[in-house]
Design a protein around this motif. Structure first.
Motif, short mmCIF file in Angstrom:
data_model
loop_
_atom_site.label_atom_id
_atom_site.label_comp_id
_atom_site.label_asym_id
_atom_site.label_seq_id
_atom_site.Cartn_x
_atom_site.Cartn_y
_atom_site.Cartn_z
N ARG A 190 13.12 14.34 4.99
CA ARG A 190 12.70 13.64 3.77
C ARG A 190 11.26 13.14 3.87
O ARG A 190 10.54 13.08 2.87
CB ARG A 190 13.64 12.47 3.51
CG ARG A 190 13.42 11.76 2.20
CD ARG A 190 14.51 10.74 1.94
NE ARG A 190 14.32 10.03 0.69
CZ ARG A 190 14.68 10.47 -0.51
NH1 ARG A 190 15.26 11.65 -0.60
NH2 ARG A 190 14.47 9.76 -1.59
N TRP A 191 10.84 12.77 5.09
CA TRP A 191 9.51 12.21 5.30
C TRP A 191 8.78 13.01 6.39
O TRP A 191 8.46 12.51 7.45
CB TRP A 191 9.61 10.75 5.75
CG TRP A 191 10.28 9.85 4.77
CD1 TRP A 191 11.61 9.66 4.61
CD2 TRP A 191 9.63 9.02 3.80
NE1 TRP A 191 11.85 8.75 3.61
CE2 TRP A 191 10.65 8.33 3.09
CE3 TRP A 191 8.29 8.78 3.46
CZ2 TRP A 191 10.37 7.44 2.08
CZ3 TRP A 191 8.02 7.88 2.44
CH2 TRP A 191 9.04 7.22 1.77
N LEU A 223 2.29 2.85 4.97
CA LEU A 223 3.72 3.13 4.99
C LEU A 223 4.48 2.35 3.92
O LEU A 223 5.33 2.90 3.22
CB LEU A 223 4.30 2.81 6.38
CG LEU A 223 5.79 3.10 6.56
CD1 LEU A 223 6.08 4.58 6.35
CD2 LEU A 223 6.24 2.66 7.96
N LEU A 257 15.85 11.82 7.99
CA LEU A 257 14.57 11.14 7.77
C LEU A 257 13.39 12.09 7.97
O LEU A 257 12.41 12.05 7.23
CB LEU A 257 14.46 9.93 8.69
CG LEU A 257 15.39 8.76 8.38
CD1 LEU A 257 15.29 7.69 9.46
CD2 LEU A 257 15.08 8.16 7.01
N ALA A 297 3.87 3.90 0.63
CA ALA A 297 4.54 5.19 0.52
C ALA A 297 6.03 5.02 0.25
O ALA A 297 6.61 5.74 -0.56
CB ALA A 297 4.31 5.99 1.79
N VAL A 298 6.66 4.07 0.96
CA VAL A 298 8.10 3.83 0.75
C VAL A 298 8.36 3.38 -0.68
O VAL A 298 9.27 3.85 -1.36
CB VAL A 298 8.62 2.80 1.76
CG1 VAL A 298 10.06 2.40 1.43
CG2 VAL A 298 8.55 3.36 3.18
N ARG A 305 7.98 6.33 -3.02
CA ARG A 305 9.11 7.25 -2.94
C ARG A 305 10.33 6.68 -3.66
O ARG A 305 11.06 7.40 -4.36
CB ARG A 305 9.44 7.55 -1.47
CG ARG A 305 10.66 8.44 -1.26
CD ARG A 305 10.51 9.79 -1.95
NE ARG A 305 9.45 10.59 -1.38
CZ ARG A 305 9.61 11.44 -0.38
NH1 ARG A 305 10.80 11.61 0.15
NH2 ARG A 305 8.60 12.15 0.07
N ALA A 347 4.40 10.09 -2.04
CA ALA A 347 4.37 9.30 -0.80
C ALA A 347 3.11 9.55 -0.01
O ALA A 347 2.97 9.07 1.10
CB ALA A 347 5.59 9.64 0.05
N TYR A 348 2.20 10.34 -0.53
CA TYR A 348 1.06 10.77 0.25
C TYR A 348 -0.22 10.04 -0.14
O TYR A 348 -0.91 9.48 0.67
CB TYR A 348 0.86 12.29 0.10
CG TYR A 348 2.07 13.06 0.46
CD1 TYR A 348 2.77 12.76 1.63
CD2 TYR A 348 2.55 14.08 -0.33
CE1 TYR A 348 3.90 13.46 1.99
CE2 TYR A 348 3.69 14.80 0.02
CZ TYR A 348 4.36 14.49 1.18
OH TYR A 348 5.47 15.18 1.53
N ARG A 408 5.75 11.49 8.15
CA ARG A 408 5.92 10.15 8.74
C ARG A 408 6.76 10.19 10.01
O ARG A 408 7.26 9.17 10.46
CB ARG A 408 6.61 9.23 7.72
CG ARG A 408 5.88 9.11 6.40
CD ARG A 408 4.63 8.27 6.50
NE ARG A 408 3.94 8.21 5.22
CZ ARG A 408 2.89 7.42 4.99
NH1 ARG A 408 2.43 6.66 5.96
NH2 ARG A 408 2.31 7.43 3.81
N ARG A 409 6.89 11.37 10.61
CA ARG A 409 7.75 11.49 11.79
C ARG A 409 7.24 10.65 12.96
O ARG A 409 8.02 10.13 13.75
CB ARG A 409 7.86 12.96 12.20
CG ARG A 409 8.68 13.80 11.23
CD ARG A 409 8.54 15.28 11.50
NE ARG A 409 7.20 15.76 11.20
CZ ARG A 409 6.86 17.05 11.18
NH1 ARG A 409 7.78 17.97 11.44
NH2 ARG A 409 5.63 17.42 10.88
#
Length: 443
Positions: free
Chosen positions: A282-283, A428, A279, A431-432, A435, A441-442, A286-287
């Motif tokens: 990939r993101w 979020l 994750l 963005a999901v 994606r 996603a930004y 978004r951590r």
């Protein structure tokens, strides 16, 4: 921002990583070796439980206190030298412990183990950053943290069996010999960086001070520190010291059931780690969502357990252990923040700063829980009641609050920097959806 940027990972990178991983496994083995021999240590040194627990506290204190100096040394001398120095120091500590017959000598031995341990993990992280492509680094980092726990398994089973058959001296002499063998392996096969990547020129003292100041000023380093703090300490404290007495004395579980739950904690971490690594790769922007999610679930589950009338049912304790199993992998996200927001020449010091967070919080929580238990149950050695445990574990909320404020503050600073560079994060959910549809996603 690290030298390893190619899409394909050469086979040699995996060979180098396996060598570094072996060094970390042995470091974890040394770290856990005295904990599983606590009863034998009390007999050998004619010491009480409080004296033996002092070994752990000092070992953690040395580990945490050396993180920043070791990080600076790592940037100057490289991973190979630091891993070798750490391995030799830990082997010496185990040798001293094998020959020790009194508490002060045993304490000195564990200080050596803590010092050598402090040199190992962040050095391994630097190897990963140089040998693997950036998107692969989070996954390999998670695998390192997970597989490193095999050292704890070796300490819990083969070492204990050897201790019961061969005795104290032979067992810890053998542990020292294992450390020496790994040092030889590292000298023979580990290299700091792939061929063609020039090592950084050793910095002078003035540049070292400047780099350390820049490392600390970097919001990516600070969010890494608070991420490590807020996600690591609860699971670490539970697994290292206070979980077993809480389950057995406070919740009334059998020793076998409590041991099974602690094993489950490790197993869950092994399963969750690769998922979090994927994750994060990939993101990458978004951590913090993962960090805040782990914090929320951990604090909420503890709240239910602590407020439950009477002893908690087994299913709730299983849920607590499963949630705590996410804490260790979650703390590894802190190193990924530091890696992506610091240049290669500051990777060591940045990782050292991050590693301080969780271990300082763990150390302070261990001490605070013990102090609250002693205040609420004066004169008791192990006969703490459930209400005392509830009050003691409530000290965690203070550290969760500190970590939460730190993560949110520095996340805001990083997002403001991204916005100045023209990168605006969408909500979020948006963005999901983007994606999944193959879009951005930004924005």
């Amino acid at each position: 921002m690290t030298p390893a940027t190619a899409a394909r990972t050469p086979l040699r990178a995996y060979a180098v990583w396996l060598t570094a991983l072996a060094a970390y496994v042995v470091a974890v083995f040394h770290r856990a070796s005295l904990g599983v021999a606590g009863v034998e240590a009390q007999e050998r040194f004619s010491a009480g439980a409080s004296a033996v627990s002092l070994f752990l506290v000092l070992q953690l204190a040395v580990y945490a206190g050396l993180q920043v100096p070791v990080g600076v040394a790592l940037d100057r001398f490289g991973s190979r030298r630091l891993i070798v120095a750490g391995g030799v120091t830990m082997a010496l500590g185990q040798l001293v412990l094998a020959l020790a017959t009194d508490v002060p000598t045993a304490v000195a031995a564990r200080v050596l183990v803590g010092a050598g341990d402090a040199m190992t993990f962040i050095s391994v992280l630097r190897v990963i950053g140089f040998w693997f492509p950036g998107r692969t680094v989070p996954l390999v980092t998670q695998l390192t943290g997970i597989l490193g726990q095999l050292g704890q398994v070796v300490a819990a089973y083969p070492l204990v069996a050897l201790l019961h058959t061969a005795g104290w001296r032979s067992t810890f002499l053998g542990a020292a010999a294992v450390g020496v063998l790994v040092v030889v392996l590292v000298l023979a096969t580990l290299r700091d960086a792939p061929p063609g990547v020039e090592p950084a020129t050793p910095a002078g003292l003035a540049e070292v001070r400047r780099n350390l100041a820049l490392t600390w000023q970097e919001s990516g380093t600070r969010i890494g520190l608070y991420t490590h703090l807020v996600t690591q300490f609860s699971g670490t404290v539970f697994a290292l010291l206070w979980g077993y007495p809480f389950l057995v004395v406070g919740q009334g579980l059998s020793p076998a059931t409590a041991a099974g739950l602690l094993t489950l904690l490790v197993v869950v971490g092994m399963g969750v780690g690769p998922l979090l690594g994927r994750l994060c790769g990939r993101w990458p922007l978004r951590r913090s969502v993962l960090v805040l999610g782990i914090l929320a679930v951990t604090a909420a589950t503890w709240t239910v357990v602590l407020l439950w009338p009477g002893r908690a049912p087994l299913w709730l304790l299983v849920l607590l252990v499963v949630v705590l199993g996410t804490n260790g992998p979650g703390s590894m996200i802190g190193f990924d923040f530091a890696r992506t927001w610091n240049p290669a020449e500051r990777q060591g010091s940045a990782s050292g700063v991050v590693n301080v967070g969780g271990f300082v919080a763990s150390l302070l929580t261990v001490l605070a829980i013990g102090a609250v238990l002693d205040v609420l149950t004066p004169g008791a050695s192990t006969a703490y009641d459930l209400d005392a445990f509830r009050a003691a574990f409530a000290v965690q909320y203070l550290f969760w609050a500190i970590g939460l404020v730190g993560v949110l503050r520095h996340r805001r600073a990083l997002r403001a920097r991204l916005a100045r560079d023209g990168v605006v994060l969408a909500p979020l959910v948006t963005a999901v959806g983007a994606r999944l549809r193959g879009g951005s996603a930004y924005r």
